[in-house]
Design an enzyme around this catalytic site. Structure first.
Site, PDB file in Angstrom:
ATOM      1  N   HIS A 172       0.803  -1.224   0.000  1.00  0.00           N
ATOM      2  CA  HIS A 172       0.000   0.000   0.000  1.00  0.00           C
ATOM      3  C   HIS A 172       0.836   1.275   0.000  1.00  0.00           C
ATOM      4  O   HIS A 172       0.280   2.367  -0.129  1.00  0.00           O
ATOM      5  CB  HIS A 172      -0.934   0.020   1.211  1.00  0.00           C
ATOM      6  CG  HIS A 172      -1.971  -1.062   1.198  1.00  0.00           C
ATOM      7  ND1 HIS A 172      -2.967  -1.132   0.261  1.00  0.00           N
ATOM      8  CD2 HIS A 172      -2.147  -2.128   2.012  1.00  0.00           C
ATOM      9  CE1 HIS A 172      -3.735  -2.181   0.491  1.00  0.00           C
ATOM     10  NE2 HIS A 172      -3.250  -2.808   1.546  1.00  0.00           N
ATOM     11  N   GLN A 198      -0.845 -13.228   6.003  1.00  0.00           N
ATOM     12  CA  GLN A 198      -1.953 -12.388   6.441  1.00  0.00           C
ATOM     13  C   GLN A 198      -3.291 -13.050   6.115  1.00  0.00           C
ATOM     14  O   GLN A 198      -3.548 -13.453   4.991  1.00  0.00           O
ATOM     15  CB  GLN A 198      -1.882 -11.013   5.773  1.00  0.00           C
ATOM     16  CG  GLN A 198      -0.693 -10.206   6.223  1.00  0.00           C
ATOM     17  CD  GLN A 198      -0.713  -8.779   5.718  1.00  0.00           C
ATOM     18  OE1 GLN A 198       0.333  -8.132   5.662  1.00  0.00           O
ATOM     19  NE2 GLN A 198      -1.879  -8.263   5.329  1.00  0.00           N
ATOM     20  N   GLU A 238      -7.166 -12.472   5.703  1.00  0.00           N
ATOM     21  CA  GLU A 238      -7.945 -11.277   5.382  1.00  0.00           C
ATOM     22  C   GLU A 238      -9.361 -11.599   4.902  1.00  0.00           C
ATOM     23  O   GLU A 238     -10.014 -10.751   4.301  1.00  0.00           O
ATOM     24  CB  GLU A 238      -7.210 -10.471   4.301  1.00  0.00           C
ATOM     25  CG  GLU A 238      -5.821 -10.051   4.736  1.00  0.00           C
ATOM     26  CD  GLU A 238      -5.037  -9.301   3.670  1.00  0.00           C
ATOM     27  OE1 GLU A 238      -4.586  -8.191   3.970  1.00  0.00           O
ATOM     28  OE2 GLU A 238      -4.887  -9.840   2.548  1.00  0.00           O
ATOM     29  N   ASP A 259      -9.078  -5.471   6.211  1.00  0.00           N
ATOM     30  CA  ASP A 259      -9.518  -6.254   5.066  1.00  0.00           C
ATOM     31  C   ASP A 259     -10.618  -7.233   5.442  1.00  0.00           C
ATOM     32  O   ASP A 259     -11.494  -7.536   4.629  1.00  0.00           O
ATOM     33  CB  ASP A 259      -8.330  -6.987   4.442  1.00  0.00           C
ATOM     34  CG  ASP A 259      -7.491  -6.078   3.564  1.00  0.00           C
ATOM     35  OD1 ASP A 259      -8.032  -5.538   2.593  1.00  0.00           O
ATOM     36  OD2 ASP A 259      -6.311  -5.882   3.870  1.00  0.00           O
TER      37      ASP A 259
END
Length: 243
Positions: A38, A141, A143, A169
């Site tokens: 990001h 991760q 999400e 998320d």
């Protein structure tokens, strides 16, 4: 998989400014995560941040945008202590993250000692491979709601060192009411505890509670957020008189 304790308190680095790393070290953080998913951070700046973090006593992680060879090879060769890999929804995706992160026979990462991770060519190849397979940490991760339900299977994939629950998320992709999502997260936390899986998440003012619930490491925020909040507090303080 590494058995060393995970550094406890960290921050995202989203600004393409190495000084962010230095400031976070001075603030007392244990690790940073350079955010290539990001943040607008290029390869050269990422390498500089990794070196600066190591010099400041911080553990440098990199959150990659994906699992192509280019995504993972460059930060690992630059000396990242580990990777955060987003959107790992099941054990198959976790195994793919392992394959691109680990050297053979555990995976298919290309080997070269010419970068910082190989001490600029001074490291013996066998030592470089051992370090990459035994000491580099892989954080996957979670999400999605489906990933939460598969936490134990994901966390127990050989080569995965930790699982990171991403509440932002999850809130976007889960398609569940807030209380339903909270129940799924609580169940996932219990599964991680039962299976002795190292667990992390982000914290927003609730760090003591999360640590008490069994989380091993927390990301407390981003350099961008800290700058915005600190700047806003200064402006509010300066304009409060006379209101």
């Amino acid at each position: 998989m590494t058995t060393r304790p995970f550094p406890r308190l960290g921050a995202w680095v989203k600004l393409p400014a190495p000084e962010s790393v230095e400031l976070l070290a001075l603030a007392g953080f244990d690790f940073v995560v350079v955010d290539l998913e990001h943040g607008a951070i290029d390869t050269r700046t990422t390498s500089t941040m990794i070196a600066l973090a190591r010099g400041c006593g911080l553990t440098p992680f990199v959150r990659v945008a994906g699992t192509t060879a280019r995504d993972v090879q460059v930060p690992l060769d630059a000396g990242a202590a580990g990777l955060f890999v987003p959107q790992v929804d099941n054990a198959a995706a976790a195994r793919e993250a392992v394959r691109v992160t680990r050297f053979p026979p555990l995976g298919r990462r290309g080997a070269s000692t010419s970068g910082r991770a190989g001490r600029w060519g001074l490291a013996e190849l066998a030592d470089h491979v051992r370090s990459g397979n035994d000491e580099v940490r892989l954080v996957v991760q979670v999400e999605s709601a489906g990933a939460l339900s598969s936490m134990a299977e994901i966390g127990e994939v050989p080569g995965v060192d930790a699982v990171f629950i991403d509440p932002t998320d999850l809130a976007v992709s889960g398609g569940l009411p807030e209380n339903g999502l909270a129940e799924l997260v609580a169940a996932a936390e219990r599964r991680c505890a039962d299976h002795h899986i190292t667990l992390g998440t982000t914290a927003s003012g609730d760090a003591p509670d999360l640590l008490g619930r069994g989380y091993d490491f927390l990301v407390l925020g981003a350099d961008t957020t800290m700058l915005r909040q600190g700047a806003r507090a200064l402006v509010d303080g300066a304009t409060a008189v006379g209101r």
